[in-house]
Write a protein that holds these residues in place. Sequence first.
Motif, PDB file in Angstrom:
ATOM      1  N   LEU A   7       0.817  -1.211   0.000  1.00 33.30           N
ATOM      2  CA  LEU A   7       0.000   0.000   0.000  1.00 33.30           C
ATOM      3  C   LEU A   7       0.849   1.259   0.000  1.00 33.30           C
ATOM      4  O   LEU A   7       0.416   2.316  -0.474  1.00 33.30           O
ATOM      5  CB  LEU A   7      -0.918   0.026   1.232  1.00 33.30           C
ATOM      6  CG  LEU A   7      -1.750  -1.222   1.524  1.00 33.30           C
ATOM      7  CD1 LEU A   7      -2.578  -1.000   2.782  1.00 33.30           C
ATOM      8  CD2 LEU A   7      -2.632  -1.573   0.341  1.00 33.30           C
ATOM      9  N   LEU A   8       2.054   1.163   0.531  1.00 29.22           N
ATOM     10  CA  LEU A   8       2.899   2.340   0.724  1.00 29.22           C
ATOM     11  C   LEU A   8       3.856   2.575  -0.431  1.00 29.22           C
ATOM     12  O   LEU A   8       4.364   3.691  -0.592  1.00 29.22           O
ATOM     13  CB  LEU A   8       3.706   2.185   2.025  1.00 29.22           C
ATOM     14  CG  LEU A   8       2.886   1.913   3.292  1.00 29.22           C
ATOM     15  CD1 LEU A   8       3.805   1.740   4.489  1.00 29.22           C
ATOM     16  CD2 LEU A   8       1.886   3.041   3.545  1.00 29.22           C
ATOM     17  N   ARG A   9       4.120   1.569  -1.225  1.00 24.84           N
ATOM     18  CA  ARG A   9       5.070   1.692  -2.338  1.00 24.84           C
ATOM     19  C   ARG A   9       4.399   2.436  -3.484  1.00 24.84           C
ATOM     20  O   ARG A   9       3.478   1.932  -4.111  1.00 24.84           O
ATOM     21  CB  ARG A   9       5.531   0.307  -2.783  1.00 24.84           C
ATOM     22  CG  ARG A   9       6.605   0.323  -3.865  1.00 24.84           C
ATOM     23  CD  ARG A   9       7.176  -1.076  -4.105  1.00 24.84           C
ATOM     24  NE  ARG A   9       7.910  -1.536  -2.927  1.00 24.84           N
ATOM     25  CZ  ARG A   9       7.482  -2.510  -2.115  1.00 24.84           C
ATOM     26  NH1 ARG A   9       6.340  -3.117  -2.360  1.00 24.84           N
ATOM     27  NH2 ARG A   9       8.207  -2.858  -1.070  1.00 24.84           N
ATOM     28  N   PRO A  10       4.851   3.666  -3.831  1.00 25.36           N
ATOM     29  CA  PRO A  10       4.140   4.505  -4.810  1.00 25.36           C
ATOM     30  C   PRO A  10       4.437   4.118  -6.261  1.00 25.36           C
ATOM     31  O   PRO A  10       5.061   4.855  -7.010  1.00 25.36           O
ATOM     32  CB  PRO A  10       4.653   5.908  -4.494  1.00 25.36           C
ATOM     33  CG  PRO A  10       6.056   5.675  -3.998  1.00 25.36           C
ATOM     34  CD  PRO A  10       6.011   4.377  -3.235  1.00 25.36           C
ATOM     35  N   ILE A  11       3.970   2.970  -6.671  1.00 24.05           N
ATOM     36  CA  ILE A  11       4.183   2.513  -8.040  1.00 24.05           C
ATOM     37  C   ILE A  11       3.333   3.343  -8.998  1.00 24.05           C
ATOM     38  O   ILE A  11       2.122   3.433  -8.848  1.00 24.05           O
ATOM     39  CB  ILE A  11       3.838   1.019  -8.159  1.00 24.05           C
ATOM     40  CG1 ILE A  11       4.861   0.183  -7.368  1.00 24.05           C
ATOM     41  CG2 ILE A  11       3.793   0.582  -9.617  1.00 24.05           C
ATOM     42  CD1 ILE A  11       4.572  -1.293  -7.342  1.00 24.05           C
ATOM     43  N   GLY A  12       3.986   3.964  -9.951  1.00 26.88           N
ATOM     44  CA  GLY A  12       3.278   4.775 -10.926  1.00 26.88           C
ATOM     45  C   GLY A  12       2.973   6.191 -10.486  1.00 26.88           C
ATOM     46  O   GLY A  12       2.507   7.001 -11.272  1.00 26.88           O
ATOM     47  N   GLY A  13       3.203   6.489  -9.221  1.00 25.86           N
ATOM     48  CA  GLY A  13       2.927   7.830  -8.727  1.00 25.86           C
ATOM     49  C   GLY A  13       1.639   7.907  -7.927  1.00 25.86           C
ATOM     50  O   GLY A  13       0.872   6.944  -7.821  1.00 25.86           O
ATOM     51  N   ARG A  14       1.383   9.072  -7.361  1.00 24.89           N
ATOM     52  CA  ARG A  14       0.278   9.251  -6.423  1.00 24.89           C
ATOM     53  C   ARG A  14      -1.086   9.011  -7.074  1.00 24.89           C
ATOM     54  O   ARG A  14      -1.961   8.376  -6.481  1.00 24.89           O
ATOM     55  CB  ARG A  14       0.342  10.656  -5.816  1.00 24.89           C
ATOM     56  CG  ARG A  14      -0.728  10.908  -4.742  1.00 24.89           C
ATOM     57  CD  ARG A  14      -0.534  12.252  -4.059  1.00 24.89           C
ATOM     58  NE  ARG A  14       0.654  12.232  -3.208  1.00 24.89           N
ATOM     59  CZ  ARG A  14       1.805  12.844  -3.501  1.00 24.89           C
ATOM     60  NH1 ARG A  14       1.906  13.531  -4.632  1.00 24.89           N
ATOM     61  NH2 ARG A  14       2.829  12.776  -2.688  1.00 24.89           N
TER      62      ARG A  14
END
Length: 282
Positions: free
Chosen positions: A164-171
């Motif tokens: 949930l915390l890993r910002p894959i692709g951006g916010r």
Amino acid sequence: MANIQTLDPSASPLDYYGWELRRQREAHGLNQGRLGEIIFCTGSLIGQIETTKKIPTRDFSERVDAALGTDGTFSRLIGLVLRSQLPTWFQPYAEMEAKASYISTYQAQVVYGLLQTEEYARAVLATGMSDDLNGLVAARVERQRILDREQPPLTWVVLDESVLLRPIGGREVMRRQLAHLLELTGHRWMHVQVLPNTAGAHASLDGTFNLLRFDDDPDIIYTEDLISGHMTANPEILREASRRYARLQAAALSVEDSAALIARVLEERYGDRSQPEEHAVA
């Protein structure tokens, strides 16, 4: 550009699709441009699909069937075409996944493929070395069609909180992905639990895995390493995997508390549009 007549329709589902598209188009007396006008695309796209330069989509296939009166031929064929775009080593698992009546999975790095939004999937798959990202994304979206069945497989997902915390692709991508997870948790056949960071050491620190159960076939467990996947129906391995999964579920938050955590992360970490975008670095 290759001549479609030089293609061997038996070489692959994609070759057959292109060959059959041109055969049907010509049988109806249409050139590429005219067929494109009818189904609202360019003649160039028709030509690229006929020569396997482009991967067709399900929407394209449905429009071709409607335009040419082909009784769902291309809508049925597209499933085979898109599945063939998956890595060769992954295709056997995808076939078994599509037959499963019960799926349980633990994911420590990313959202499970069946639950990914298209843009999140694109960001994940872009970290690989494929020459056809669009084909891989389309294939992953096609896999998710099993969840749209009248009787979809009962699916139980345990996600590490770090997912949930890993910002894959951006916010923005993460905002929509977490919102999609919350939407899925409203279905009676979908259960999502979050394994919180506070759980510390747990039963599957050494990796993720999927368990598939079937109505008439033996259960299987699927794992992946850096470059390939592995399936087994070995009873001892299945028993150990089942024990591990039960311990993971016991250590994870309840379904209700997991949904509350996902909603909180969505609001607190990805809800402020005024902050600059964060992008993961491959």
